[in-house]
Design an enzyme around this catalytic site. Structure first.
Site, PDB file in Angstrom:
ATOM      1  N   GLU A   1       0.827  -1.216   0.000  1.00 55.34           N
ATOM      2  CA  GLU A   1       0.000   0.000   0.000  1.00 55.34           C
ATOM      3  C   GLU A   1       0.857   1.261   0.000  1.00 55.34           C
ATOM      4  O   GLU A   1       0.587   2.220   0.726  1.00 55.34           O
ATOM      5  CB  GLU A   1      -0.951  -0.006   1.205  1.00 55.34           C
ATOM      6  CG  GLU A   1      -1.929  -1.170   1.172  1.00 55.34           C
ATOM      7  CD  GLU A   1      -2.983  -1.130   2.276  1.00 55.34           C
ATOM      8  OE1 GLU A   1      -2.672  -0.661   3.375  1.00 55.34           O
ATOM      9  OE2 GLU A   1      -4.118  -1.568   2.016  1.00 55.34           O
TER      10      GLU A   1
ATOM     11  N   TRP B   1      -9.381  -1.933  -4.973  1.00 58.26           N
ATOM     12  CA  TRP B   1      -9.906  -1.096  -3.890  1.00 58.26           C
ATOM     13  C   TRP B   1     -11.390  -0.799  -4.111  1.00 58.26           C
ATOM     14  O   TRP B   1     -11.961   0.038  -3.420  1.00 58.26           O
ATOM     15  CB  TRP B   1      -9.097   0.222  -3.776  1.00 58.26           C
ATOM     16  CG  TRP B   1      -7.770   0.029  -3.081  1.00 58.26           C
ATOM     17  CD1 TRP B   1      -7.311  -1.127  -2.518  1.00 58.26           C
ATOM     18  CD2 TRP B   1      -6.747   1.009  -2.855  1.00 58.26           C
ATOM     19  NE1 TRP B   1      -6.065  -0.932  -1.973  1.00 58.26           N
ATOM     20  CE2 TRP B   1      -5.685   0.367  -2.162  1.00 58.26           C
ATOM     21  CE3 TRP B   1      -6.610   2.362  -3.180  1.00 58.26           C
ATOM     22  CZ2 TRP B   1      -4.514   1.029  -1.783  1.00 58.26           C
ATOM     23  CZ3 TRP B   1      -5.443   3.026  -2.798  1.00 58.26           C
ATOM     24  CH2 TRP B   1      -4.406   2.363  -2.106  1.00 58.26           C
TER      25      TRP B   1
ATOM     26  N   ASP C   1      -8.454  -9.156   3.729  1.00 54.46           N
ATOM     27  CA  ASP C   1      -8.218  -8.076   4.676  1.00 54.46           C
ATOM     28  C   ASP C   1      -9.278  -8.013   5.775  1.00 54.46           C
ATOM     29  O   ASP C   1     -10.157  -7.152   5.724  1.00 54.46           O
ATOM     30  CB  ASP C   1      -8.189  -6.740   3.918  1.00 54.46           C
ATOM     31  CG  ASP C   1      -7.714  -5.592   4.791  1.00 54.46           C
ATOM     32  OD1 ASP C   1      -7.215  -5.857   5.885  1.00 54.46           O
ATOM     33  OD2 ASP C   1      -7.854  -4.423   4.365  1.00 54.46           O
TER      34      ASP C   1
ATOM     35  N   HIS D   1     -15.766  -7.602   0.791  1.00 60.68           N
ATOM     36  CA  HIS D   1     -15.188  -6.300   0.452  1.00 60.68           C
ATOM     37  C   HIS D   1     -16.139  -5.422  -0.355  1.00 60.68           C
ATOM     38  O   HIS D   1     -15.749  -4.775  -1.332  1.00 60.68           O
ATOM     39  CB  HIS D   1     -13.860  -6.466  -0.291  1.00 60.68           C
ATOM     40  CG  HIS D   1     -12.839  -5.450   0.160  1.00 60.68           C
ATOM     41  ND1 HIS D   1     -13.109  -4.094   0.186  1.00 60.68           N
ATOM     42  CD2 HIS D   1     -11.561  -5.591   0.614  1.00 60.68           C
ATOM     43  CE1 HIS D   1     -12.033  -3.461   0.633  1.00 60.68           C
ATOM     44  NE2 HIS D   1     -11.086  -4.331   0.918  1.00 60.68           N
TER      45      HIS D   1
ATOM     46  N   GLU E   1      -2.054 -12.663  12.523  1.00 63.37           N
ATOM     47  CA  GLU E   1      -2.508 -11.317  12.894  1.00 63.37           C
ATOM     48  C   GLU E   1      -4.019 -11.236  12.741  1.00 63.37           C
ATOM     49  O   GLU E   1      -4.546 -11.470  11.656  1.00 63.37           O
ATOM     50  CB  GLU E   1      -1.824 -10.275  11.979  1.00 63.37           C
ATOM     51  CG  GLU E   1      -2.298  -8.848  12.186  1.00 63.37           C
ATOM     52  CD  GLU E   1      -1.616  -7.837  11.241  1.00 63.37           C
ATOM     53  OE1 GLU E   1      -0.388  -7.927  11.017  1.00 63.37           O
ATOM     54  OE2 GLU E   1      -2.329  -6.962  10.702  1.00 63.37           O
TER      55      GLU E   1
ATOM     56  N   GLU F   1     -12.701  -2.560  11.851  1.00 64.41           N
ATOM     57  CA  GLU F   1     -12.661  -1.801  10.596  1.00 64.41           C
ATOM     58  C   GLU F   1     -13.780  -2.210   9.648  1.00 64.41           C
ATOM     59  O   GLU F   1     -14.401  -1.368   9.010  1.00 64.41           O
ATOM     60  CB  GLU F   1     -11.301  -2.019   9.916  1.00 64.41           C
ATOM     61  CG  GLU F   1     -11.223  -1.366   8.546  1.00 64.41           C
ATOM     62  CD  GLU F   1      -9.870  -1.543   7.863  1.00 64.41           C
ATOM     63  OE1 GLU F   1      -8.945  -2.098   8.488  1.00 64.41           O
ATOM     64  OE2 GLU F   1      -9.746  -1.109   6.706  1.00 64.41           O
TER      65      GLU F   1
ATOM     66  N   ARG G   1       5.578  -8.234   7.883  1.00 59.58           N
ATOM     67  CA  ARG G   1       4.193  -8.539   7.494  1.00 59.58           C
ATOM     68  C   ARG G   1       4.086  -9.088   6.074  1.00 59.58           C
ATOM     69  O   ARG G   1       4.809  -8.652   5.173  1.00 59.58           O
ATOM     70  CB  ARG G   1       3.310  -7.303   7.639  1.00 59.58           C
ATOM     71  CG  ARG G   1       3.180  -6.863   9.081  1.00 59.58           C
ATOM     72  CD  ARG G   1       2.403  -5.591   9.200  1.00 59.58           C
ATOM     73  NE  ARG G   1       0.979  -5.770   9.348  1.00 59.58           N
ATOM     74  CZ  ARG G   1       0.068  -5.144   8.628  1.00 59.58           C
ATOM     75  NH1 ARG G   1       0.418  -4.329   7.651  1.00 59.58           N
ATOM     76  NH2 ARG G   1      -1.215  -5.316   8.872  1.00 59.58           N
TER      77      ARG G   1
HETATM   78  C1  BDP Z   1      -6.151  -2.357   5.918  1.00 60.45           C
HETATM   79  C2  BDP Z   1      -6.461  -0.997   6.430  1.00 60.45           C
HETATM   80  C3  BDP Z   1      -5.300  -0.045   6.401  1.00 60.45           C
HETATM   81  C4  BDP Z   1      -4.079  -0.720   6.982  1.00 60.45           C
HETATM   82  C5  BDP Z   1      -3.805  -2.006   6.248  1.00 60.45           C
HETATM   83  C6  BDP Z   1      -2.683  -2.813   6.862  1.00 60.45           C
HETATM   84  O1  BDP Z   1      -7.529  -0.474   5.660  1.00 60.45           O
HETATM   85  O2  BDP Z   1      -5.679   1.097   7.127  1.00 60.45           O
HETATM   86  O3  BDP Z   1      -2.977   0.113   6.912  1.00 60.45           O
HETATM   87  O4  BDP Z   1      -4.914  -2.834   6.302  1.00 60.45           O
HETATM   88  O5  BDP Z   1      -2.994  -3.786   7.556  1.00 60.45           O
HETATM   89  O6  BDP Z   1      -7.070  -3.195   6.517  1.00 60.45           O
HETATM   90  O7  BDP Z   1      -1.529  -2.518   6.654  1.00 60.45           O
END
Ligand code: BDP
Length: 684
Positions: free
Chosen positions: A269, A517, A342, A494, A364, A370, A302
């Site tokens: 990201e 996204w 996610d 999502h 994790e 969220e 990660r």
């Molecule tokens: C997503 C979130 C974002 C986090 C990312 C992460 O939207 O804010 O930075 O994961 O885990 O779920 O790095």
């Protein structure tokens, strides 16, 4: 004398009864267990040891009422393990470290607060995971990424001189459920975290957490040597870069001798990483690992990576990390999200678990909600955590819990993204505290049952009255499936609003934005079908990343669990859903409706419990349940009306019709920024 004692106890009870029921005391209340102070004897360790002092205080606080001995043994199976033994008149707590004694003390006071007979207690416990970590996504400016409980509890602008009392309270709450590590800052890490000024502040926090057995870690930005070190590059193979990290790490250990290590989000990201210099994740992680190894530190690297051009985001982590298996140093742990996308309300387990044979792996979870209605929705997450931990990978040690807790070359780890902020009640929703609690309890012992954990938490947090605990446990235990029904029936995923992820926006699409996204990338609805074909035969091939037994189950419509159907399969709207006797379209209609019904039923249960709950927390939870029911309807109407617009099919006769219109819901734009928890007034 007797008279004085009675007066003192009465005064104490009085002070408890006037405490505000604002949720600030979490599950550590103990007021119901008050009686005379026990005698605590200490053997094999100094009474003045900071951790032992806390253990003594924890035993004295709830007034356990009988003599207790804290005995440190020479050796034990695990430094955190403890045993409690009562002989009818006194209790002995044994452990091989002060932290173990502290965990034993908490276990004893928990038992007392739950009204159990502690004089005959006989319990021994050893943690499944060595590092039971909270990951705070807290920024230096005081905000919390995906935080729904106010600002950060770390007050960087007041530190190092002002030390908030919350640091100790936080540490105490964590230790009470066995959490022993905290990553203080956001994985989207500011390079500024590592300046000497900020490290002096980190030291103050680390000093507060240490007596509670908590080790401090930091998230680091891979470009730090460039941004704050003034170097021309952050290439992990560059000698100056290596030296910069090595010096920085030495500086940290001078301040914090038991510092835990780094958590790194790299080349994900938009964050910098070794890939920027043509280096692999292993080269990046190993460079940090070598510098940390001299101090016994750990790198948590990660695996949350995905590329805008990948045809299936769910496959990317496996594709990128599998070829590196065996290349990571022993003090590197790959930290893998529970599912391959996610933190959705339900995901299959990540195919990486157990697949990498020579690489240490941590799991994790996301405790902050969220994708689960932020701190507005009551969603008890233990069933979600447990479902993943219990999943059989059909590889190596078996279940995800077994694979990730296996101790190979070093410590095993489990992480949860914290849901903690500076709100009075810590988590925004009184019931969200249960998710912090349950994460800790499961990290210690993944074999615990979510219902038992719920009962325990309710007893400690509200009342042990069985009439309350029984009903409220039912409320909690049904809540995750309720959310799945109104947010992602049949494995749809999502389809959340863009950016903030609160509420539905299955139509969200912005020209030019990376497709992964946007919801249409995931649901792929057309006039005749819906779902993401991830089979090897006709789709992306994601099922092929699992062991054969798992792959075969997901790849076949007849055996794929229906709660994962549209995650792995593309289905015609009129195709039957195996086992339901009805079509995909009708099943979706019924599941969304069932979600709304469940949310309403949660209100009914809670309202019945009013006489058993203090007015303050009763009202706070009731207000939130109203929002949740409202949102469930919003989810149902938005998704069904949108899909109906695409497929042109009528609703089933027996379905309650939407109460909103699509144009109205499409126009909803929550006025708050990217982060935060919306108020009722801001919702449609
Ligand atoms: C997503 C979130 C974002 C986090 C990312 C992460 O939207 O804010 O930075 O994961 O885990 O779920 O790095």
């Amino acid at each position: 004398m007797k008279h004085l004692v009675i007066l003192a106890v009465a005064a104490l009870l009085q002070s408890f009864s006037t405490l505000a029921e604002d949720g600030s005391r979490l599950w550590l209340r103990y007021d119901s267990a008050l009686c005379s102070t026990p005698q605590v004897t200490v053997a094999g360790v100094k009474r003045t040891d900071p951790t032992v002092r806390i253990a003594i205080a924890e035993i004295e606080k709830p007034g356990i009422g009988i003599p207790v001995t804290l005995r440190m043994k020479k050796s034990g199976n695990h430094p955190d393990a403890y045993s409690l033994k009562g002989d009818g008149r006194s209790v002995t707590i044994e452990a091989a470290s002060p932290a173990g004694l502290l965990y034993g003390a908490f276990a004893l006071s928990r038992a007392a607060a739950l009204g159990l007979d502690i004089a005959t207690v006989n319990e021994s416990a050893s943690p499944a995971f060595d590092l039971r970590m909270l990951n705070h996504w807290d920024n230096l400016n005081g905000t919390v990424e995906r935080g729904y409980a106010g600002n950060s509890i770390w007050k960087w602008d007041e530190l190092p001189s002002v030390v908030s009392p919350r640091y100790d309270q936080y540490a105490r709450a964590c230790a009470s459920v066995g959490i022993n590590a905290a990553v203080l800052n956001n994985v989207n890490a500011s390079p500024q975290m590592l300046t000497s000024d900020n490290l002096a502040k980190v030291k103050v926090i680390a000093d507060r957490l240490r007596p509670y057995g908590i080790t401090t870690f930091l998230s680091v930005n891979f470009a730090s040597p460039k941004v704050i070190g003034g170097l021309a590059t952050a290439d992990p193979l560059d000698a100056d870069v290596m030296k910069w990290w090595s010096d920085k790490i030495d500086e940290i250990y001078t301040l914090i001798p038991d510092f835990g290590g780094f958590l790194v989000k790299a080349n994900s990201e938009g964050e910098p990483g070794p890939g920027d210099y043509g280096r692999s994740h292993a080269q990046g992680a190993n460079m940090l690992a070598d510098a940390l190894a001299r101090h016994d530190g750990t790198v948590l690297w990660r695996a949350f990576v995905y590329n805008p051009t990948s045809p299936d985001r769910a496959m990317q982590a496996y594709d990128e990390f599998m070829p590196l298996d065996g290349e990571f140093r022993d003090n590197v742990i790959i930290q893998i999200k529970n599912g391959p996308i996610d933190f959705q309300p339900r995901e299959p387990f990540s195919p990486l678990f157990g697949a990498m044979k020579s690489t240490r792996q941590a799991i994790e979870f996301q405790i902050t909600q969220e994708y689960l209605g932020a701190s507005n929705h009551l969603v008890y997450l233990a069933p979600l955590f447990k479902e993943t931990l219990d999943s059989d990978t059909h590889r190596g040690a078996g279940t995800v819990a077994a694979v990730t807790s296996a101790r190979g070359a070093g410590k095993s780890a489990i992480a949860g993204v914290a849901n903690i902020g500076d709100d009075t009640n810590w988590c925004g929703h009184d019931f969200a505290q249960a998710n912090w609690y349950a994460f800790g309890r499961l990290a210690w012992d993944p074999s615990l049952s979510p219902a038992d954990i719920a009962g325990e938490w309710l007893g400690l947090t509200f009342t042990t009255d069985p009439a309350f605990v029984g009903e409220a446990t039912e409320l909690m235990m049904g809540s995750r499936e309720a959310a799945v029904d109104y947010m992602m029936p049949l494995g749809l995923h999502h389809i959340f609003a863009g950016g903030h992820h609160y509420g539905p926006e299955p139509w969200y699409y912005v020209e030019g934005m990376r497709p992964d996204w946007t919801p249409p990338y995931y649901h792929k609805a057309t006039a005749d079908s819906i779902g993401f074909d991830r089979t090897t035969a006709t789709g992306s091939g994601a099922t092929g990343q699992y062991a054969a037994a798992v792959a075969d189950r997901f790849a076949d419509k007849a055996t794929c669990p229906d709660n994962m159907l549209l995650w792995f399969q593309r289905m015609g709207w009129d195709e039957p859903v195996p086992g339901t006797g009805t079509t995909v379209w009708h099943t979706l209609c019924h599941r969304y409706t069932r979600g709304v019904d469940k949310a309403r039923h949660m209100q009914v249960i809670w309202d019945k419990l009013q006489p058993l709950v203090d007015a303050e927390r009763f009202g706070a939870v009731q207000d939130k349940l109203k929002i949740q029911t409202h949102d469930a309807q919003w989810w149902k109407d938005a998704c069904l009306l949108y899909f109906q617009e695409i497929n042109g099919r009528p609703f089933p006769d027996d379905m309650e019709r939407p109460v909103y219109t699509l144009p109205y819901l499409r126009a909803v734009k929550l006025p708050y920024g990217l982060y935060g928890c919306p108020s009722r007034e801001e919702l449609p």
